[in-house]
Scaffold this active site. Structure first.
Site, PDB file in Angstrom:
ATOM      1  N   THR A   1      55.516  -8.566  24.122  1.00  0.00           N
ATOM      2  CA  THR A   1      54.995  -9.937  24.041  1.00  0.00           C
ATOM      3  C   THR A   1      54.896 -10.574  25.426  1.00  0.00           C
ATOM      4  OG1 THR A   1      56.075 -10.118  21.894  1.00  0.00           O
ATOM      5  CG2 THR A   1      55.377 -12.178  22.921  1.00  0.00           C
ATOM      6  N   VAL A   2      56.010 -10.626  26.141  1.00  0.00           N
ATOM      7  CA  VAL A   2      56.011 -11.327  27.433  1.00  0.00           C
ATOM      8  C   VAL A   2      55.262 -10.505  28.489  1.00  0.00           C
ATOM      9  CG1 VAL A   2      57.438 -12.396  29.222  1.00  0.00           C
ATOM     10  CG2 VAL A   2      58.221 -12.420  26.852  1.00  0.00           C
TER      11      VAL A   2
ATOM     12  N   LYS B   1      67.260 -12.469  29.225  1.00  0.00           N
ATOM     13  CA  LYS B   1      68.481 -13.296  29.321  1.00  0.00           C
ATOM     14  C   LYS B   1      69.756 -12.496  29.092  1.00  0.00           C
ATOM     15  CE  LYS B   1      66.754 -14.627  24.984  1.00  0.00           C
ATOM     16  NZ  LYS B   1      65.495 -15.193  24.604  1.00  0.00           N
TER      17      LYS B   1
ATOM     18  N   VAL C   1      65.702 -18.793  30.651  1.00  0.00           N
ATOM     19  CA  VAL C   1      66.231 -20.019  30.042  1.00  0.00           C
ATOM     20  C   VAL C   1      65.076 -20.985  29.822  1.00  0.00           C
ATOM     21  CG1 VAL C   1      67.767 -22.002  30.330  1.00  0.00           C
ATOM     22  CG2 VAL C   1      68.434 -19.784  31.239  1.00  0.00           C
TER      23      VAL C   1
ATOM     24  N   GLY D   1      62.267 -20.622  28.317  1.00  0.00           N
ATOM     25  CA  GLY D   1      60.908 -20.065  28.282  1.00  0.00           C
ATOM     26  C   GLY D   1      60.038 -20.630  29.389  1.00  0.00           C
TER      27      GLY D   1
ATOM     28  N   GLU E   1      63.317 -14.185  13.650  1.00  0.00           N
ATOM     29  CA  GLU E   1      63.219 -12.750  13.397  1.00  0.00           C
ATOM     30  C   GLU E   1      63.776 -12.434  12.011  1.00  0.00           C
ATOM     31  OE1 GLU E   1      64.835 -10.561  16.652  1.00  0.00           O
ATOM     32  OE2 GLU E   1      63.826 -11.857  18.101  1.00  0.00           O
TER      33      GLU E   1
ATOM     34  N   LYS F   1      72.046 -18.696  27.172  1.00  0.00           N
ATOM     35  CA  LYS F   1      71.268 -19.553  28.088  1.00  0.00           C
ATOM     36  C   LYS F   1      72.152 -20.601  28.752  1.00  0.00           C
ATOM     37  CE  LYS F   1      67.044 -18.801  25.476  1.00  0.00           C
ATOM     38  NZ  LYS F   1      66.277 -19.312  24.320  1.00  0.00           N
TER      39      LYS F   1
ATOM     40  N   GLY G   1      57.644 -18.049  23.521  1.00  0.00           N
ATOM     41  CA  GLY G   1      56.219 -17.791  23.296  1.00  0.00           C
ATOM     42  C   GLY G   1      55.650 -16.976  24.434  1.00  0.00           C
TER      43      GLY G   1
HETATM   44  N1  LIG Z   1      59.137 -13.376  23.325  1.00  0.00           N
HETATM   45  C1  LIG Z   1      59.529 -14.527  23.855  1.00  0.00           C
HETATM   46  O1  LIG Z   1      59.016 -15.613  23.555  1.00  0.00           O
HETATM   47  C2  LIG Z   1      60.638 -14.518  24.899  1.00  0.00           C
HETATM   48  C3  LIG Z   1      60.995 -15.757  25.507  1.00  0.00           C
HETATM   49  C4  LIG Z   1      61.971 -15.755  26.496  1.00  0.00           C
HETATM   50  C5  LIG Z   1      62.610 -14.571  26.847  1.00  0.00           C
HETATM   51  N2  LIG Z   1      62.270 -13.400  26.208  1.00  0.00           N
HETATM   52  C6  LIG Z   1      62.963 -12.182  26.625  1.00  0.00           C
HETATM   53  O2  LIG Z   1      62.031 -11.349  27.290  1.00  0.00           O
HETATM   54  C7  LIG Z   1      62.346  -9.973  27.058  1.00  0.00           C
HETATM   55  C8  LIG Z   1      61.129  -9.296  26.437  1.00  0.00           C
HETATM   56  O3  LIG Z   1      60.844  -9.923  25.199  1.00  0.00           O
HETATM   57  P1  LIG Z   1      59.550  -9.570  24.337  1.00  0.00           P
HETATM   58  O4  LIG Z   1      59.501 -10.578  23.241  1.00  0.00           O
HETATM   59  O5  LIG Z   1      58.366  -9.422  25.221  1.00  0.00           O
HETATM   60  O6  LIG Z   1      60.000  -8.139  23.738  1.00  0.00           O
HETATM   61  P2  LIG Z   1      59.062  -6.996  23.150  1.00  0.00           P
HETATM   62  O7  LIG Z   1      57.806  -7.571  22.597  1.00  0.00           O
HETATM   63  O8  LIG Z   1      59.910  -6.155  22.279  1.00  0.00           O
HETATM   64  O9  LIG Z   1      58.664  -6.162  24.455  1.00  0.00           O
HETATM   65  C9  LIG Z   1      59.494  -5.229  25.101  1.00  0.00           C
HETATM   66  C10 LIG Z   1      58.616  -4.071  25.542  1.00  0.00           C
HETATM   67  O10 LIG Z   1      59.386  -3.194  26.363  1.00  0.00           O
HETATM   68  C11 LIG Z   1      59.192  -1.864  25.889  1.00  0.00           C
HETATM   69  N3  LIG Z   1      60.355  -1.053  26.193  1.00  0.00           N
HETATM   70  C12 LIG Z   1      61.590  -1.120  25.647  1.00  0.00           C
HETATM   71  N4  LIG Z   1      62.395  -0.188  26.188  1.00  0.00           N
HETATM   72  C13 LIG Z   1      61.653   0.489  27.091  1.00  0.00           C
HETATM   73  C14 LIG Z   1      61.909   1.581  27.969  1.00  0.00           C
HETATM   74  N5  LIG Z   1      63.088   2.182  27.991  1.00  0.00           N
HETATM   75  N6  LIG Z   1      60.912   2.025  28.772  1.00  0.00           N
HETATM   76  C15 LIG Z   1      59.709   1.437  28.728  1.00  0.00           C
HETATM   77  N7  LIG Z   1      59.384   0.395  27.912  1.00  0.00           N
HETATM   78  C16 LIG Z   1      60.358  -0.079  27.103  1.00  0.00           C
HETATM   79  C17 LIG Z   1      59.007  -2.030  24.394  1.00  0.00           C
HETATM   80  O11 LIG Z   1      58.403  -0.895  23.849  1.00  0.00           O
HETATM   81  P3  LIG Z   1      58.572  -0.607  22.246  1.00  0.00           P
HETATM   82  O12 LIG Z   1      57.938  -1.745  21.532  1.00  0.00           O
HETATM   83  O13 LIG Z   1      57.851   0.676  22.043  1.00  0.00           O
HETATM   84  O14 LIG Z   1      60.045  -0.504  21.992  1.00  0.00           O
HETATM   85  C18 LIG Z   1      58.097  -3.253  24.343  1.00  0.00           C
HETATM   86  O15 LIG Z   1      56.738  -2.931  24.527  1.00  0.00           O
HETATM   87  C19 LIG Z   1      63.581  -9.994  26.149  1.00  0.00           C
HETATM   88  O16 LIG Z   1      64.717  -9.897  26.953  1.00  0.00           O
HETATM   89  C20 LIG Z   1      63.530 -11.363  25.500  1.00  0.00           C
HETATM   90  O17 LIG Z   1      64.799 -11.838  25.124  1.00  0.00           O
HETATM   91  C21 LIG Z   1      61.293 -13.360  25.254  1.00  0.00           C
END
Ligand SMILES: NC(=O)c1ccc[n+]([C@@H]2O[C@H](COP(=O)([O-])OP(=O)(O)OC[C@H]3O[C@@H](n4cnc5c(N)ncnc54)[C@H](OP(=O)(O)O)[C@@H]3O)[C@@H](O)[C@H]2O)c1
Length: 402
Positions: free
Chosen positions: A11-12, A100, A127, A129, A185, A200, A299
């Site tokens: 996502t990010v 985080k 923290v 977003g 989730e 956070k 987001g």
């Molecule tokens: N989404 C939000 O709004 C948001 C906001 C603030 C902070 N965050 C933080 O930002 C981080 C990412 O969040 P996200 O929502 O973007 O998560 P996500 O959608 O699950 O994205 C993570 C990506 O990393 C890949 N990945 C995981 N392990 C890997 C590895 N060993 N080698 C290569 N690629 C790998 C995953 O692949 P697979 O899908 O194949 O496992 C996935 O494509 C998290 O720490 C989250 O807490 C997210």
């Protein structure tokens, strides 16, 4: 063009590529040479994506390319994110992250490694977003002693509480709606039990004190035990229930008190009217007074925008360390049980006299017409004192007052 890489294209991570492509002209106002995403590391391939030809599966391809000056780590989790980040920093490649969990667990370690290798470890997106809070804390507050940081740091739980309040829903129904709308989730534990906002506030507390506060050191309560009646009682005393991260820093002792818990926030307080998935963080500086930062706490694009803001700063400071003021030393935590706070309390009606005996004549009864229970607010009392008294009551429930 400054070449960068994104590790973790979820996502990010995919949002970062989008922000860079869509807003390249805006980025060039700050960085005339622009930014280009040279590599994307992920487990998956992305056939059909405009970025498919940049996908690699071996971190060494990125780390061994001398053109790469910044890596965006958006994989999440501790490993291999820590090892990849550490190896990048040791090569003088700056790392910008939204992770985080890793920042809370090992951010101090990575910040020190960055300092030793004249590069930077930045984590604005970890923290709040999209809300710029960490950069203001270290730049705009350089002349301030920050006495408190209080925030609504989790959009999911704020959405649930808003739904319960405005639509008179039970917790379970509001949670279901949050899940149906993609805000919560399938396993919502990290949000509703308060672990996410706890991480956070631990990061914020670390930055405020310059020392490491681990979320395991922070007393943490979520909202899973909050019910409709709590919100009705709050309304009866002109308040709303919010899940807050609270950090108070005492100048005389340099001790900090940090907590995540539901609080009843009074009408008129800026956090009272923060609703739905929004986040807000109030900072009190001893000279500037109160300031509030408000916006999208999560987001794809807001979070990605915050990561890109760090990338721009790293590129502007190439070859130098941006000192985020975080030292790898344990924080001096104050005695959480000595903190003074007022409480809202519900006990079964037959224990009303006992409540008056235990909490004194200064308690203020609160009524919403429920005869089976006696509800009241206490004057300020230490956490320790309160815990000792409330455990004498069967079926009691309490919420702190802000
Ligand atoms: N989404 C939000 O709004 C948001 C906001 C603030 C902070 N965050 C933080 O930002 C981080 C990412 O969040 P996200 O929502 O973007 O998560 P996500 O959608 O699950 O994205 C993570 C990506 O990393 C890949 N990945 C995981 N392990 C890997 C590895 N060993 N080698 C290569 N690629 C790998 C995953 O692949 P697979 O899908 O194949 O496992 C996935 O494509 C998290 O720490 C989250 O807490 C997210």
């Amino acid at each position: 063009m400054t070449e960068i890489a994104i590790i973790g294209f979820g996502t990010v991570g995919s949002g970062i590529a989008e922000v860079i492509d869509e807003n390249q002209a805006e980025i060039r106002r700050e960085l005339p040479e622009g930014i280009h995403v040279k590599y994307i590391l992920d487990i998956r391939d992305f056939p059909g994506s405009p970025y498919a030809d940049r996908v690699v599966h071996d971190i060494d391809v990125i780390l061994n390319d001398p053109e790469i000056s910044v890596i965006c780590e958006t994989m999440g989790g501790k490993e291999p994110a820590f090892t990849f980040s550490k190896r990048a920093l040791e090569k003088g490649i700056s790392v910008c992250t939204s992770n985080k969990e890793l920042v809370d667990a090992l951010g101090g370690t990575l910040a020190v490694i960055a300092r030793e290798h004249n590069c930077s470890y930045l984590f604005e997106a970890s923290v709040g977003g999209g809300i710029p809070i960490l950069r203001p804390l270290r730049s705009s507050f350089a002349q301030e002693f920050i006495t408190s940081v209080i925030g609504i740091l989790n959009g999911t739980t704020n959405y649930i509480l808003t739904k319960m309040e405005t639509e008179d829903l039970d917790f379970e129904e509001a949670l279901r709606q949050a899940q149906d709308n993609g805000y919560a989730e399938r396993n919502p534990e990290a949000d509703i039990e308060g672990y996410d906002p706890c991480r956070k506030i631990a990061i914020l507390a670390s930055l405020v004190t310059g020392m490491n506060v681990k979320y395991q050191q922070v007393p943490c309560e979520g909202i899973s035990k909050i019910d409709k009646k709590d919100l009705q009682y709050a309304r009866a005393i002109g308040r709303a229930v919010k899940l807050l991260g609270v950090c108070r820093h005492d100048r005389a002792t340099n001790q900090i008190l940090v907590r995540t818990a539901p609080y009843m926030v009074p009408k008129g307080h800026p956090l009272y009217s923060v609703e739905d998935v929004f986040n807000a963080i109030m900072v009190h500086g001893n000279m500037v007074g109160d300031l509030m930062f408000y916006g999208s706490g999560a987001g794809k694009l807001p979070t990605a925008s915050a990561v890109v803001s760090d990338v721009v700063e790293c590129i502007q400071n190439a070859g130098k360390n941006i000192d985020i003021g975080l030292r790898n030393q344990p924080a001096v935590m104050g005695d959480a049980m000595a903190e003074k706070v007022s409480f809202f309390v519900r006990v079964p009606a037959e224990q009303a006299d006992k409540a008056k005996t235990y909490f004194g004549s200064e308690i203020q009864p609160v009524s919403i017409g429920v005869e089976s229970e006696f509800a009241f607010t206490t004057p300020e009392i230490t956490e320790g004192d309160f815990a000792a008294r409330i455990k004498e009551f069967d079926g009691a429930k309490s919420i702190r007052l802000l």
